[in-house]
Scaffold this motif. Structure first.
Motif, PDB file in Angstrom:
ATOM      1  N   LEU A 216     109.938 -10.592  29.375  1.00  0.00           N
ATOM      2  CA  LEU A 216     108.939  -9.589  29.730  1.00  0.00           C
ATOM      3  C   LEU A 216     109.548  -8.189  29.789  1.00  0.00           C
ATOM      4  CD1 LEU A 216     106.858 -11.487  32.422  1.00  0.00           C
ATOM      5  CD2 LEU A 216     106.154 -10.860  30.115  1.00  0.00           C
ATOM      6  N   LEU A 217     110.764  -8.092  30.311  1.00  0.00           N
ATOM      7  CA  LEU A 217     111.446  -6.800  30.365  1.00  0.00           C
ATOM      8  C   LEU A 217     111.738  -6.282  28.957  1.00  0.00           C
ATOM      9  CD1 LEU A 217     112.802  -4.580  32.026  1.00  0.00           C
ATOM     10  CD2 LEU A 217     114.881  -5.959  31.975  1.00  0.00           C
ATOM     11  N   LEU A 218     112.204  -7.136  28.083  1.00  0.00           N
ATOM     12  CA  LEU A 218     112.484  -6.729  26.711  1.00  0.00           C
ATOM     13  C   LEU A 218     111.209  -6.350  25.964  1.00  0.00           C
ATOM     14  CD1 LEU A 218     115.228  -9.292  25.680  1.00  0.00           C
ATOM     15  CD2 LEU A 218     115.491  -6.846  26.100  1.00  0.00           C
ATOM     16  N   ALA A 219     110.123  -7.060  26.209  1.00  0.00           N
ATOM     17  CA  ALA A 219     108.851  -6.721  25.574  1.00  0.00           C
ATOM     18  C   ALA A 219     108.352  -5.363  26.055  1.00  0.00           C
ATOM     19  CB  ALA A 219     107.814  -7.798  25.865  1.00  0.00           C
ATOM     20  N   ALA A 220     108.507  -5.080  27.345  1.00  0.00           N
ATOM     21  CA  ALA A 220     108.097  -3.780  27.886  1.00  0.00           C
ATOM     22  C   ALA A 220     108.936  -2.656  27.292  1.00  0.00           C
ATOM     23  CB  ALA A 220     108.217  -3.788  29.406  1.00  0.00           C
ATOM     24  N   LEU A 221     110.230  -2.887  27.145  1.00  0.00           N
ATOM     25  CA  LEU A 221     111.099  -1.879  26.533  1.00  0.00           C
ATOM     26  C   LEU A 221     110.750  -1.661  25.064  1.00  0.00           C
ATOM     27  CD1 LEU A 221     114.542  -2.765  28.113  1.00  0.00           C
ATOM     28  CD2 LEU A 221     113.173  -0.716  28.509  1.00  0.00           C
ATOM     29  N   TRP A 222     110.406  -2.729  24.353  1.00  0.00           N
ATOM     30  CA  TRP A 222     110.022  -2.626  22.947  1.00  0.00           C
ATOM     31  C   TRP A 222     108.761  -1.791  22.799  1.00  0.00           C
ATOM     32  CZ3 TRP A 222     106.224  -3.853  19.435  1.00  0.00           C
ATOM     33  CH2 TRP A 222     106.619  -3.958  18.112  1.00  0.00           C
ATOM     34  N   ILE A 223     107.781  -2.041  23.655  1.00  0.00           N
ATOM     35  CA  ILE A 223     106.526  -1.287  23.600  1.00  0.00           C
ATOM     36  C   ILE A 223     106.746   0.172  23.976  1.00  0.00           C
ATOM     37  CG2 ILE A 223     104.251  -1.063  24.686  1.00  0.00           C
ATOM     38  CD1 ILE A 223     104.199  -4.151  24.764  1.00  0.00           C
TER      39      ILE A 223
END
Length: 69
Positions: A8-15
């Protein structure tokens, strides 16, 4: 860190990268100007910055998947 939290943290950073990075550069680009249709700003955003960011993010994802195989 639990795997789900990390994902979830990596997805938020990607977005966040996808949304904010095209606005940063030597020429100031505001999202309001892009949406308003200013031809110079829209051209910089849609034809130069956004494709580069999308390709970079896709390549990072591809490279990370390649390492796992």
């Amino acid at each position: 860190m639990r795997p789900r939290t990390a994902l979830l943290l990596l997805a938020a950073l990607w977005i966040a990268t996808l949304l904010l990075t095209p606005l940063v550069g030597s020429q100031r680009v505001l999202l309001a100007d892009v949406l308003r249709g200013d031809p110079t700003v829209a051209s910089i955003f849609w034809q130069i910055r956004l494709p580069r960011i999308l390709l970079a993010l896709l390549e990072i994802g591809r490279a990370s998947c390649r390492e796992r195989v």
